[in-house]
Design an enzyme around this catalytic site. Sequence first.
Site, PDB file in Angstrom:
ATOM      1  N   CYS A 165      17.855  43.023 -51.306  1.00  0.00           N
ATOM      2  CA  CYS A 165      16.846  44.082 -51.338  1.00  0.00           C
ATOM      3  C   CYS A 165      16.802  44.927 -50.084  1.00  0.00           C
ATOM      4  O   CYS A 165      15.992  45.863 -49.998  1.00  0.00           O
ATOM      5  CB  CYS A 165      15.478  43.474 -51.611  1.00  0.00           C
ATOM      6  SG  CYS A 165      15.473  42.394 -53.054  1.00  0.00           S
ATOM      7  N   HIS A 303       7.243  47.114 -48.098  1.00  0.00           N
ATOM      8  CA  HIS A 303       8.153  46.562 -49.103  1.00  0.00           C
ATOM      9  C   HIS A 303       7.355  46.221 -50.350  1.00  0.00           C
ATOM     10  O   HIS A 303       7.762  46.549 -51.459  1.00  0.00           O
ATOM     11  CB  HIS A 303       8.852  45.326 -48.539  1.00  0.00           C
ATOM     12  CG  HIS A 303       9.971  44.823 -49.395  1.00  0.00           C
ATOM     13  ND1 HIS A 303      11.044  45.612 -49.765  1.00  0.00           N
ATOM     14  CD2 HIS A 303      10.193  43.592 -49.963  1.00  0.00           C
ATOM     15  CE1 HIS A 303      11.881  44.905 -50.514  1.00  0.00           C
ATOM     16  NE2 HIS A 303      11.382  43.681 -50.647  1.00  0.00           N
ATOM     17  N   GLU A 314       4.055  39.787 -45.494  1.00  0.00           N
ATOM     18  CA  GLU A 314       4.275  41.141 -44.989  1.00  0.00           C
ATOM     19  C   GLU A 314       3.007  41.727 -44.388  1.00  0.00           C
ATOM     20  O   GLU A 314       3.042  42.388 -43.343  1.00  0.00           O
ATOM     21  CB  GLU A 314       4.794  42.055 -46.101  1.00  0.00           C
ATOM     22  CG  GLU A 314       5.023  43.479 -45.629  1.00  0.00           C
ATOM     23  CD  GLU A 314       5.598  44.410 -46.683  1.00  0.00           C
ATOM     24  OE1 GLU A 314       5.895  45.569 -46.337  1.00  0.00           O
ATOM     25  OE2 GLU A 314       5.759  43.967 -47.848  1.00  0.00           O
ATOM     26  N   LYS A 332       6.427  50.703 -54.923  1.00  0.00           N
ATOM     27  CA  LYS A 332       6.981  49.892 -56.017  1.00  0.00           C
ATOM     28  C   LYS A 332       6.021  49.788 -57.200  1.00  0.00           C
ATOM     29  O   LYS A 332       6.433  49.408 -58.292  1.00  0.00           O
ATOM     30  CB  LYS A 332       7.385  48.507 -55.509  1.00  0.00           C
ATOM     31  CG  LYS A 332       8.608  48.539 -54.607  1.00  0.00           C
ATOM     32  CD  LYS A 332       9.046  47.138 -54.177  1.00  0.00           C
ATOM     33  CE  LYS A 332      10.305  47.176 -53.322  1.00  0.00           C
ATOM     34  NZ  LYS A 332      10.102  47.805 -52.014  1.00  0.00           N
ATOM     35  N   HIS A 337      10.669  47.212 -58.573  1.00  0.00           N
ATOM     36  CA  HIS A 337      11.515  46.802 -57.446  1.00  0.00           C
ATOM     37  C   HIS A 337      12.963  47.109 -57.797  1.00  0.00           C
ATOM     38  O   HIS A 337      13.589  46.396 -58.587  1.00  0.00           O
ATOM     39  CB  HIS A 337      11.326  45.311 -57.181  1.00  0.00           C
ATOM     40  CG  HIS A 337      11.989  44.834 -55.930  1.00  0.00           C
ATOM     41  ND1 HIS A 337      12.763  45.650 -55.118  1.00  0.00           N
ATOM     42  CD2 HIS A 337      12.006  43.615 -55.331  1.00  0.00           C
ATOM     43  CE1 HIS A 337      13.212  44.959 -54.091  1.00  0.00           C
ATOM     44  NE2 HIS A 337      12.761  43.717 -54.195  1.00  0.00           N
ATOM     45  N   PHE A 398      16.091  38.279 -49.674  1.00  0.00           N
ATOM     46  CA  PHE A 398      16.434  36.864 -49.666  1.00  0.00           C
ATOM     47  C   PHE A 398      17.307  36.545 -48.454  1.00  0.00           C
ATOM     48  O   PHE A 398      18.079  37.383 -47.986  1.00  0.00           O
ATOM     49  CB  PHE A 398      17.213  36.502 -50.929  1.00  0.00           C
ATOM     50  CG  PHE A 398      16.350  36.325 -52.151  1.00  0.00           C
ATOM     51  CD1 PHE A 398      14.977  36.198 -52.059  1.00  0.00           C
ATOM     52  CD2 PHE A 398      16.927  36.250 -53.413  1.00  0.00           C
ATOM     53  CE1 PHE A 398      14.192  36.020 -53.189  1.00  0.00           C
ATOM     54  CE2 PHE A 398      16.152  36.068 -54.548  1.00  0.00           C
ATOM     55  CZ  PHE A 398      14.778  35.958 -54.439  1.00  0.00           C
TER      56      PHE A 398
END
Length: 411
Positions: A165, A303, A314, A332, A337, A398
């Site tokens: 991502c 994000h 976050e 998003k 996403h 990730f």
Amino acid sequence: MSSARVVVTGIGLTSPIGHDLATATAALREGRHGIVTMPEWDAVVGLGTRLAALCADAPIGHYTRKQIRSMGRVAVLATYATEQAVKDAGLPAEVVQSDAVGLAYGSTHGSSASTEEFCRKVFEKRGFQGIAASTYLKFMSNTCTVNLAQFFGIHGRVLSTCSACTSGSHAIGQGYETIKHGYHDVMLCGGAEEMHFSHAGIFDILYATSTQYNQRPEQSPRPFDAARDGLVVGEGAGTLVLESEAHARRRGARIYGEVIGFGASCDGEHVTMPSVDGMASAMRRALADAGITPGEVDYINAHGTGTEAGDIAESHATLKVLGPDVPLSSTKGHTGHTLGACGALESAFCLSLMHERFVPPTRNLETVDPRCAPLNFVRGAPQPKAKMDIVMNNNFAFGGINTSLLFRRYA
């Protein structure tokens, strides 16, 4: 080594909320979204989510079979976005194909549809008969960079940023540093992703997809909201043309803004569980690279995927570095996403929002999860903002991979 200022002179995109920057920006202002229900996923055994965000009407039908014979959908979307960005920047072919121009591009991996086709033939028929020679080129991890390099005739350095991502934001960061340190005058940078049920399935296995709103797609995802239940996977592509300021001014290019900082870090702790300190580190590094203080940031594009662990971590990382006052939202809620594309698409949105002088709300954010840090979450309606000079775009992936980009209004 002296460093060059790096500016953005071209933007191209295809997204669930529009296939050009003006349309996508209008959607952010008007609250339009691209989330839909996928009834065809009923046939996928064990898949809980039915939500996705598609580029269903992407205008990509003009390419010839020869042009895209080695491309899956992910590379075609990347090609469209890059073609629009190059055109927007006014770069002639002789410049694009010169030694002064390089490429940095990423995706989560190659074309999943092509991977499925290959595996079905190999494992069901136990052989390779009937498999085209170009099939592997469609699903290899660097398919976007390879195909873009051939399509546009790139002769400079080519960097593949396959970091899940953060693929798109990593590409912009790598392109920025390449120009800043004098290796190239121009870099084409971005990220792309295509839709496939396996993407939803991977997050489904991790209990990270939205399932409660399968028949109410307009109500999900819900970043930072107490009633959120996971992310919605999306597709798209975004490309920025980065140039040294000197090169852009020599040719009289229009300048959208300046890239002034890039920060990257790794948590080094857990493959899927985010770290507050790791996220905060990327933001601090971007601020240090830009030589600015936290108080100079006017807006944060978070994000904000709509997952419990991600949103909470976050928010606390943001509070730790930037404090509670900077307006923050996640786009998003509008696009879903888009994985490998999100860093590039959201960077494009940031540049547009600077010029339009408004902050979009996070769609569906009604009641902030009390476990999130107390931030200035923008909710409900777009927020006009007279001072919109420096914006931050954060993305996390990730493996604990973190990126933070800073853009400034060009003067």
